[in-house]
Design an enzyme around this catalytic site. Structure first.
Site, PDB file in Angstrom:
ATOM      1  N   SER A  93       0.838  -1.236  -0.318  1.00  0.00           N
ATOM      2  CA  SER A  93      -0.396  -0.172  -0.104  1.00  0.00           C
ATOM      3  C   SER A  93       0.875   1.543   0.372  1.00  0.00           C
ATOM      4  CB  SER A  93      -1.132   0.118   0.911  1.00  0.00           C
ATOM      5  OG  SER A  93      -1.646   1.141   1.015  1.00  0.00           O
ATOM      6  N   ASP A 108      -0.835   1.057  -3.861  1.00  0.00           N
ATOM      7  CA  ASP A 108      -1.535   0.509  -4.607  1.00  0.00           C
ATOM      8  C   ASP A 108      -3.095   1.019  -5.101  1.00  0.00           C
ATOM      9  OD1 ASP A 108      -2.491   0.594  -1.509  1.00  0.00           O
ATOM     10  OD2 ASP A 108      -2.907  -1.193  -1.935  1.00  0.00           O
ATOM     11  N   ASP A 163      -2.140   6.524  -3.355  1.00  0.00           N
ATOM     12  CA  ASP A 163      -0.886   4.965  -2.721  1.00  0.00           C
ATOM     13  C   ASP A 163      -0.365   4.743  -3.789  1.00  0.00           C
ATOM     14  OD1 ASP A 163      -3.577   3.955  -2.526  1.00  0.00           O
ATOM     15  OD2 ASP A 163      -2.260   3.258  -0.889  1.00  0.00           O
ATOM     16  N   ASP A 180      -5.975   1.917  -3.271  1.00  0.00           N
ATOM     17  CA  ASP A 180      -7.159   2.243  -3.206  1.00  0.00           C
ATOM     18  C   ASP A 180      -7.081   3.202  -1.915  1.00  0.00           C
ATOM     19  OD1 ASP A 180      -5.210   2.135  -0.860  1.00  0.00           O
ATOM     20  OD2 ASP A 180      -5.783   0.207   0.085  1.00  0.00           O
TER      21      ASP A 180
END
Length: 448
Positions: free
Chosen positions: A100, A240, A238, A242
């Site tokens: 992440s 990834d 960010d 999400d």
């Protein structure tokens, strides 16, 4: 949770803690725990742009195949895309390789069930037990699974996101920071196909520059770029994708609390704010609660973590929830936080109402907030719960604030830190109390 899984899957330094061997065992264990005697299981695997992601993806795929499951490798793709495509591709589970917002030396493993929700604690614990204690499955060579590679994963995801927006974004000029991560494969196409003129930043990953001085956790560069180039808004994801944090045309940060305020008001007007409630966390700004009261909207708080937000949303039938950090869940469209979905839903509101992001954000006034992250050892995180001096300091802080503010102190679920957050009407008092408590925690725990 146990020794491997934290609040958002397994996470640690790649090739030291999170090794190929561990990833292979996680794959085997996941296939074993989710096994269905009636048929062969199918898993989807996606990853972000970290240098270790290919290595871990192949290792997990090997583990899954060795336990009799078939695998579709999605390639580089956002985490919420995995959650969506699991259902579309009729897979039994999806796995995302990502840490992440963390830096490149870290990586992680997130596991979703067949309906796109993160698997429950009980299944994580069973997987962990097999990884740590065995026994490993034994299959003949005729039972081994196969791997195939998706060719339209990003296209399918983009098409779905476009279907959630009721109007075009024609004429909007947006700066987009992809954090050298997963959003780089989709954000530009998504926004341009919706009609926006998107200037894409930080979409040249080299394996080591994900989240490096860019993206939603390093917003200052985007603020400067938006102001200097006259954009009406900036959007940052960010690693990834999400999370989504925005910047208005004046360079002001529009975080998850502001996004929820803008979108909840619009959803209420359209009859889409189910239960007339928004779910936040203990970190949600007091200013959001004041906004909600002023507009007849109810609020709920959970522990930090989008999984806890989603649990409360599902339990109470709520359609909008999220975190200040930019994890926003639109339950009508997604089973997890989705940065790009959040961005286009927000931009759609601005376009339909013909207002700027700064004008939209004026519905909420942010209370002064101050945060300090205190780095501690694993032992220090444990000692935090029982240290009587720290407990006394927290009680004193609460007394000092009274009804005019609050303090939230919690161990990070993903990093070796104790996070100290204060919030109140008086900016100087808010800062002073945060520093005082953080210094005490550092003094008490730094040598543990």
């Amino acid at each position: 949770m146990g020794r491997l899984f934290g609040t958002d899957g397994i996470r640690g330094k790649a090739n030291t803690f999170l090794t190929c061997e561990m990833a292979l065992k996680v794959g085997r264990a996941a296939a074993t725990v989710l096994a269905d005697d009636r048929r062969r299981l199918l898993f989807c695997i996606g990853c972000d742009t970290r240098i270790s992601s290919d290595m871990l993806c192949q290792s997990i795929a090997a583990g899954l195949c060795s336990a009799g499951a078939d695998v579709i490798i999605l390639g580089v793709i956002p985490t919420p895309a995995v959650a969506y495509l699991v259902n579309k591709y009729k897979a039994d589970s999806g796995i995302m390789i990502s840490a992440s917002h963390n830096s490149a030396e870290y990586n992680g493993i997130k596991i979703f069930g067949g309906e796109g929700y993160k698997i429950p604690d009980e299944l994580e614990e069973r997987i962990e037990s097999i990884v740590l204690d065995g026994p490993e499955p034994e299959l003949s060579d005729t039972e081994i699974g196969k791997i195939r590679y998706a060719t339209n994963a990003v296209r399918d995801y983009i098409d779905y996101l476009k279907s959630t927006v009721m109007n075009s974004l024609d004429g909007m000029e947006i700066a987009v920071d992809c954090s050298n991560g997963s959003a780089g494969v989709s954000a530009g196409l998504l926004l341009s196909e919706l009609g926006a003129k998107a200037t894409i930043l930080n979409a040249k990953p080299n394996g080591m520059n994900i989240n490096l001085n860019c993206g939603s956790t390093h917003i200052d560069a985007l603020q400067k770029y938006v102001i200097e180039n006259g954009f009406e808004a900036g959007v940052a994801f960010d690693g990834d994708a999400d999370r989504c944090i925005c910047v208005d045309g004046e360079g002001n940060i529009i975080d998850g609390d502001f996004i929820m305020a803008i979108c909840s008001l619009d959803m209420k007007e359209r009859g889409k704010l189910y239960q007339n409630t928004v779910v936040g966390t203990v970190m949600t700004n007091m200013g959001f609660e004041k906004f909600a009261r002023n507009n007849g909207i109810l609020t709920e708080r959970t522990k930090v973590g989008d999984r806890f937000v989603l649990e409360k949303m599902l339990l109470e039938g709520v359609s909008l929830g999220g975190e200040q950090s930019g994890h926003i869940i639109f339950r009508d469209y997604a089973t997890t936080g989705d940065g790009q979905l959040t961005a286009i839903q927000l931009l759609s509101v601005l376009k339909r109402k013909n207002i700027t992001l700064a004008q939209a954000a004026s519905v909420m006034k942010r209370f002064p907030q101050y945060m300090i992250n205190v780095t501690v050892s694993k032992e220090g995180k444990i000692a935090f719960y029982t240290d009587h001096i720290i407990k006394e300091a927290l009680e004193q802080a609460k007394n000092d604030f009274g009804d005019s503010g609050r303090i939230v102190v919690r161990p990070s679920g993903t990093e070796p830190m104790i996070r100290v957050m204060t919030e109140g009407e008086d900016q100087q008092q808010t800062k002073d109390i945060c520093i005082r408590v953080a210094d005490i925690i550092k003094e008490r725990l730094e040598n543990k």
